[in-house]
Design an enzyme around this catalytic site. Sequence first.
Site, PDB file in Angstrom:
ATOM      1  N   ARG A 220     -23.492 -12.988   5.488  1.00  0.00           N
ATOM      2  CA  ARG A 220     -24.733 -12.641   5.191  1.00  0.00           C
ATOM      3  C   ARG A 220     -25.471 -12.117   6.010  1.00  0.00           C
ATOM      4  O   ARG A 220     -26.821 -12.247   5.993  1.00  0.00           O
ATOM      5  CB  ARG A 220     -25.540 -14.039   4.403  1.00  0.00           C
ATOM      6  CG  ARG A 220     -24.805 -14.661   3.180  1.00  0.00           C
ATOM      7  CD  ARG A 220     -25.015 -15.819   2.617  1.00  0.00           C
ATOM      8  NE  ARG A 220     -24.462 -16.826   3.689  1.00  0.00           N
ATOM      9  CZ  ARG A 220     -24.128 -18.189   3.716  1.00  0.00           C
ATOM     10  NH1 ARG A 220     -24.932 -18.486   2.412  1.00  0.00           N
ATOM     11  NH2 ARG A 220     -23.988 -18.805   4.716  1.00  0.00           N
TER      12      ARG A 220
ATOM     13  N   LYS B 121      -0.593   5.267  -5.758  1.00  0.00           N
ATOM     14  CA  LYS B 121      -1.783   4.956  -6.783  1.00  0.00           C
ATOM     15  C   LYS B 121      -2.513   6.159  -7.155  1.00  0.00           C
ATOM     16  O   LYS B 121      -2.646   6.360  -8.406  1.00  0.00           O
ATOM     17  CB  LYS B 121      -2.445   3.802  -6.091  1.00  0.00           C
ATOM     18  CG  LYS B 121      -1.844   2.448  -5.684  1.00  0.00           C
ATOM     19  CD  LYS B 121      -2.625   1.300  -5.062  1.00  0.00           C
ATOM     20  CE  LYS B 121      -3.215   2.127  -3.648  1.00  0.00           C
ATOM     21  NZ  LYS B 121      -2.099   1.817  -2.783  1.00  0.00           N
TER      22      LYS B 121
ATOM     23  N   GLN C  66      -4.951  -0.238  -1.314  1.00  0.00           N
ATOM     24  CA  GLN C  66      -4.016  -0.874  -0.565  1.00  0.00           C
ATOM     25  C   GLN C  66      -3.010  -1.779  -1.441  1.00  0.00           C
ATOM     26  O   GLN C  66      -2.909  -0.819  -2.479  1.00  0.00           O
ATOM     27  CB  GLN C  66      -4.603  -2.161   0.428  1.00  0.00           C
ATOM     28  CG  GLN C  66      -5.297  -1.651   1.495  1.00  0.00           C
ATOM     29  CD  GLN C  66      -6.874  -1.163   1.444  1.00  0.00           C
ATOM     30  OE1 GLN C  66      -7.620  -1.754   0.610  1.00  0.00           O
ATOM     31  NE2 GLN C  66      -7.194  -0.174   1.852  1.00  0.00           N
TER      32      GLN C  66
ATOM     33  N   ARG D 128       0.262   7.218  11.284  1.00  0.00           N
ATOM     34  CA  ARG D 128       1.028   6.690  11.633  1.00  0.00           C
ATOM     35  C   ARG D 128       2.601   6.918  10.919  1.00  0.00           C
ATOM     36  O   ARG D 128       2.439   6.913   9.864  1.00  0.00           O
ATOM     37  CB  ARG D 128       0.915   5.129  11.727  1.00  0.00           C
ATOM     38  CG  ARG D 128       0.007   4.839  12.825  1.00  0.00           C
ATOM     39  CD  ARG D 128      -0.431   3.347  12.823  1.00  0.00           C
ATOM     40  NE  ARG D 128      -1.299   3.183  11.478  1.00  0.00           N
ATOM     41  CZ  ARG D 128      -1.726   1.894  11.597  1.00  0.00           C
ATOM     42  NH1 ARG D 128      -1.458   0.734  12.215  1.00  0.00           N
ATOM     43  NH2 ARG D 128      -2.664   1.681  10.253  1.00  0.00           N
TER      44      ARG D 128
ATOM     45  N   GLY E 280      -5.711   5.736   1.992  1.00  0.00           N
ATOM     46  CA  GLY E 280      -5.778   7.275   2.159  1.00  0.00           C
ATOM     47  C   GLY E 280      -5.131   7.707   0.819  1.00  0.00           C
ATOM     48  O   GLY E 280      -3.981   7.443   0.662  1.00  0.00           O
ATOM     49  N   HIS E 281      -5.468   8.307   0.060  1.00  0.00           N
ATOM     50  CA  HIS E 281      -5.114   8.899  -1.364  1.00  0.00           C
ATOM     51  C   HIS E 281      -4.726  10.365  -1.503  1.00  0.00           C
ATOM     52  O   HIS E 281      -5.843  11.020  -1.361  1.00  0.00           O
ATOM     53  CB  HIS E 281      -6.176   8.522  -2.609  1.00  0.00           C
ATOM     54  CG  HIS E 281      -6.079   6.837  -2.718  1.00  0.00           C
ATOM     55  ND1 HIS E 281      -7.042   6.403  -3.566  1.00  0.00           N
ATOM     56  CD2 HIS E 281      -5.512   5.979  -1.880  1.00  0.00           C
ATOM     57  CE1 HIS E 281      -6.712   5.122  -3.442  1.00  0.00           C
ATOM     58  NE2 HIS E 281      -6.002   4.659  -2.574  1.00  0.00           N
TER      59      HIS E 281
ATOM     60  N   GLY F   4       0.969  -1.207   0.134  1.00  0.00           N
ATOM     61  CA  GLY F   4       0.021  -0.103  -0.068  1.00  0.00           C
ATOM     62  C   GLY F   4       0.759   1.487  -0.020  1.00  0.00           C
ATOM     63  O   GLY F   4       2.090   1.270   0.157  1.00  0.00           O
ATOM     64  N   ASP F   5       0.168   2.384  -0.199  1.00  0.00           N
ATOM     65  CA  ASP F   5       0.871   3.651  -0.127  1.00  0.00           C
ATOM     66  C   ASP F   5       1.980   3.809  -1.208  1.00  0.00           C
ATOM     67  O   ASP F   5       2.932   4.572  -1.026  1.00  0.00           O
ATOM     68  CB  ASP F   5       1.410   3.983   1.463  1.00  0.00           C
ATOM     69  CG  ASP F   5       0.626   3.904   2.281  1.00  0.00           C
ATOM     70  OD1 ASP F   5      -0.531   4.255   2.023  1.00  0.00           O
ATOM     71  OD2 ASP F   5       0.681   3.455   3.582  1.00  0.00           O
TER      72      ASP F   5
ATOM     73  N   THR G  40      -6.497   0.209  10.561  1.00  0.00           N
ATOM     74  CA  THR G  40      -6.781   1.452  10.667  1.00  0.00           C
ATOM     75  C   THR G  40      -7.936   1.822  11.371  1.00  0.00           C
ATOM     76  O   THR G  40      -8.139   2.908  11.603  1.00  0.00           O
ATOM     77  CB  THR G  40      -6.951   1.844   9.139  1.00  0.00           C
ATOM     78  OG1 THR G  40      -8.329   1.137   8.695  1.00  0.00           O
ATOM     79  CG2 THR G  40      -6.195   1.758   8.085  1.00  0.00           C
TER      80      THR G  40
ATOM     81  N   LEU H 215      10.824   8.128  -7.173  1.00  0.00           N
ATOM     82  CA  LEU H 215      12.398   7.902  -7.435  1.00  0.00           C
ATOM     83  C   LEU H 215      13.262   8.893  -7.057  1.00  0.00           C
ATOM     84  O   LEU H 215      14.203   8.814  -6.321  1.00  0.00           O
ATOM     85  CB  LEU H 215      12.331   7.795  -8.972  1.00  0.00           C
ATOM     86  CG  LEU H 215      13.926   7.706  -9.477  1.00  0.00           C
ATOM     87  CD1 LEU H 215      14.069   6.125  -9.155  1.00  0.00           C
ATOM     88  CD2 LEU H 215      14.041   7.977 -10.891  1.00  0.00           C
TER      89      LEU H 215
HETATM   90  P1  IMO Z   1      -3.764   2.784   0.590  1.00  0.00           P
HETATM   91  O1  IMO Z   1      -5.010   2.580  -0.190  1.00  0.00           O
HETATM   92  C1  IMO Z   1      -1.199   0.954   3.810  1.00  0.00           C
HETATM   93  C2  IMO Z   1      -3.086  -1.786   6.362  1.00  0.00           C
HETATM   94  C3  IMO Z   1      -3.237  -1.546   7.732  1.00  0.00           C
HETATM   95  C4  IMO Z   1      -3.257  -2.761   8.506  1.00  0.00           C
HETATM   96  C5  IMO Z   1      -3.770  -3.783   7.473  1.00  0.00           C
HETATM   97  C6  IMO Z   1      -5.005  -3.931   8.037  1.00  0.00           C
HETATM   98  O2  IMO Z   1      -3.762   4.143   1.269  1.00  0.00           O
HETATM   99  O3  IMO Z   1      -2.568   2.285   0.025  1.00  0.00           O
HETATM  100  P2  IMO Z   1      -7.604  -2.585   7.881  1.00  0.00           P
HETATM  101  O4  IMO Z   1      -7.799  -1.417   8.411  1.00  0.00           O
HETATM  102  O5  IMO Z   1      -7.437  -2.549   6.233  1.00  0.00           O
HETATM  103  O6  IMO Z   1      -8.078  -3.821   8.368  1.00  0.00           O
HETATM  104  O7  IMO Z   1      -5.769  -2.851   8.313  1.00  0.00           O
HETATM  105  O8  IMO Z   1      -3.711  -3.160   6.182  1.00  0.00           O
HETATM  106  N1  IMO Z   1      -3.682  -0.963   5.514  1.00  0.00           N
HETATM  107  C7  IMO Z   1      -2.962  -0.096   4.706  1.00  0.00           C
HETATM  108  N2  IMO Z   1      -1.386   0.120   4.431  1.00  0.00           N
HETATM  109  N3  IMO Z   1      -2.079   1.606   3.002  1.00  0.00           N
HETATM  110  C8  IMO Z   1      -3.427   1.407   2.902  1.00  0.00           C
HETATM  111  O9  IMO Z   1      -4.340   1.694   1.879  1.00  0.00           O
HETATM  112  C9  IMO Z   1      -3.793   0.479   3.819  1.00  0.00           C
HETATM  113  N4  IMO Z   1      -4.995   0.128   4.146  1.00  0.00           N
HETATM  114  C10 IMO Z   1      -4.912  -0.675   5.226  1.00  0.00           C
HETATM  115  O10 IMO Z   1      -2.207  -0.433   8.345  1.00  0.00           O
HETATM  116  O11 IMO Z   1      -1.721  -3.154   8.425  1.00  0.00           O
HETATM  117 MG    MG Z   2      -2.299   5.576   1.121  1.00  0.00          MG
END
Ligand code: IMO
Ligand code: MG
Length: 427
Positions: free
Chosen positions: A143, A16, A224, A303, A40-41, A12-13, A129, A332
């Site tokens: 269900r 995107k 994610q 965090r 979080g975008h 994630g992060d 989160t 980069l």
């Molecule tokens: P974007 O779209 C990074 C991580 C959480 C945790 C795990 C489970 O911004 O890339 P959850 O709340 O989904 O049940 O948490 O997933 N996590 C992310 N890490 N970017 C995200 O979204 C994330 N969405 C969930 O930190 O480890």
């Molecule tokens: Mg993010």
Amino acid sequence: MPNRVVIGSQWGDEGKAKVVDFLTLDADVIVRFQGGANAGHTVKVENKEFVFHLIPSGIMHEDKLCVIGNGVVLDPVQTLREIEDLHTKGIYPEGRLIIANNAHVVLPYHSTLDKLKELKAGKAAIGTTGRGIGPCYSDKVNRIGVRVGDLLDEKELRPRVEVMAAVHNEEFTSLYDAEPIDPEVVIKEYLDLGQKIAPYVKDVCEFLYGQLKSGKHLIFEGAQGTILDVDQGTYPFVTSSNTVAGYASCGAGVGPTAIDQVVGVVKAYTTRVGNGPFPTELLDDVGDKLRKIGNEYGATTGRNRRCGWFDAPVVRKATIVNGLTHLAITKLDVLDTFKEIQICTHYVCDGEKLNLIPNQLSKVGRCTPVYETLPGWNSDTTSCKSWEELPSNAKKYLQRLSELVDVKIGMISIGARRDQSIIIDME
Ligand code: IMO
Ligand code: MG
């Protein structure tokens, strides 16, 4: 333009939203297909910063349609907050935002349960989160969930909330010694929220079918990343949805034949938020430097993100499970001042060479990353406009990444702004 799925290839992060925002210039419709407000975008346009959790970032382009598909778990409170925030910035999503009537709704039972479970898990906590994502998907599969369409009709909503309340209130009081949540309060509040989001609610599969039939171009925006996928990731330290490209089809209600390209977004190094294994994590001042320069602090929870070198076994896994056709390499420029840069080419585990991150958690824990060191480029890439303008060591670094994961480079990002993007080959 081909119909593209854009997904995260790490934890994630990866940036995107920035890539989607750029590729949206030639698209007509942008579709979210999984996850919820855990995403979080952040997108920066003309020095204005926008943070989205649910609404596709394409909403900033006034000629584009944005869709929240059935695979998303929707928090209507957050959705309305984002709509209001857009209004204050002069952007009006009315008539351009479409929410699937069969997407599931995140209710207060879910966010409460998410937090209680994490507290109780202590050291074994996932580090979620706290947005209720796991409990909402659990109820969907079990269900007993509530769907967006139910918010528009008390006859549908009431019996569903009553069942959900019966199940979760029992859990709250007997397992967690927590207060029950009154279903009457929830019904009243969510019927009211339903009225507010009603103008956006539609049958998305029918709508997208029409768009495809009329030759419109779609982008499916993942949230994610692949290694947070509930099946392919470092289970149980994952999110509760399928984050891989194949789910674009399930979570939007289009057939897989609608998809032409799969763009894997990869950060030029690696980060992770939350708990769980991370083989190339740097717990030293190099990791701190990546965090500081890369501004690696969570957009959803604030965090610190854990930072480390590029991990080829992670991105190779993403190549395979998503069928990546292109890489979009982001951030980069964060590496601009590093004298030397390391790449993890493979792992060694129990004396064996591994090219892919393994599925079993204990095995991931026993993996030792094997690195190759490349010289840095010690110059500012943030205003480079083409491949040719990039420093030669930066080109070598990028070529090595592409070669290690066997996917061609489609584009590169060298800063948060829309114009800090270099297209290499998006054919
Ligand atoms: P974007 O779209 C990074 C991580 C959480 C945790 C795990 C489970 O911004 O890339 P959850 O709340 O989904 O049940 O948490 O997933 N996590 C992310 N890490 N970017 C995200 O979204 C994330 N969405 C969930 O930190 O480890
Ligand atoms: Mg993010």
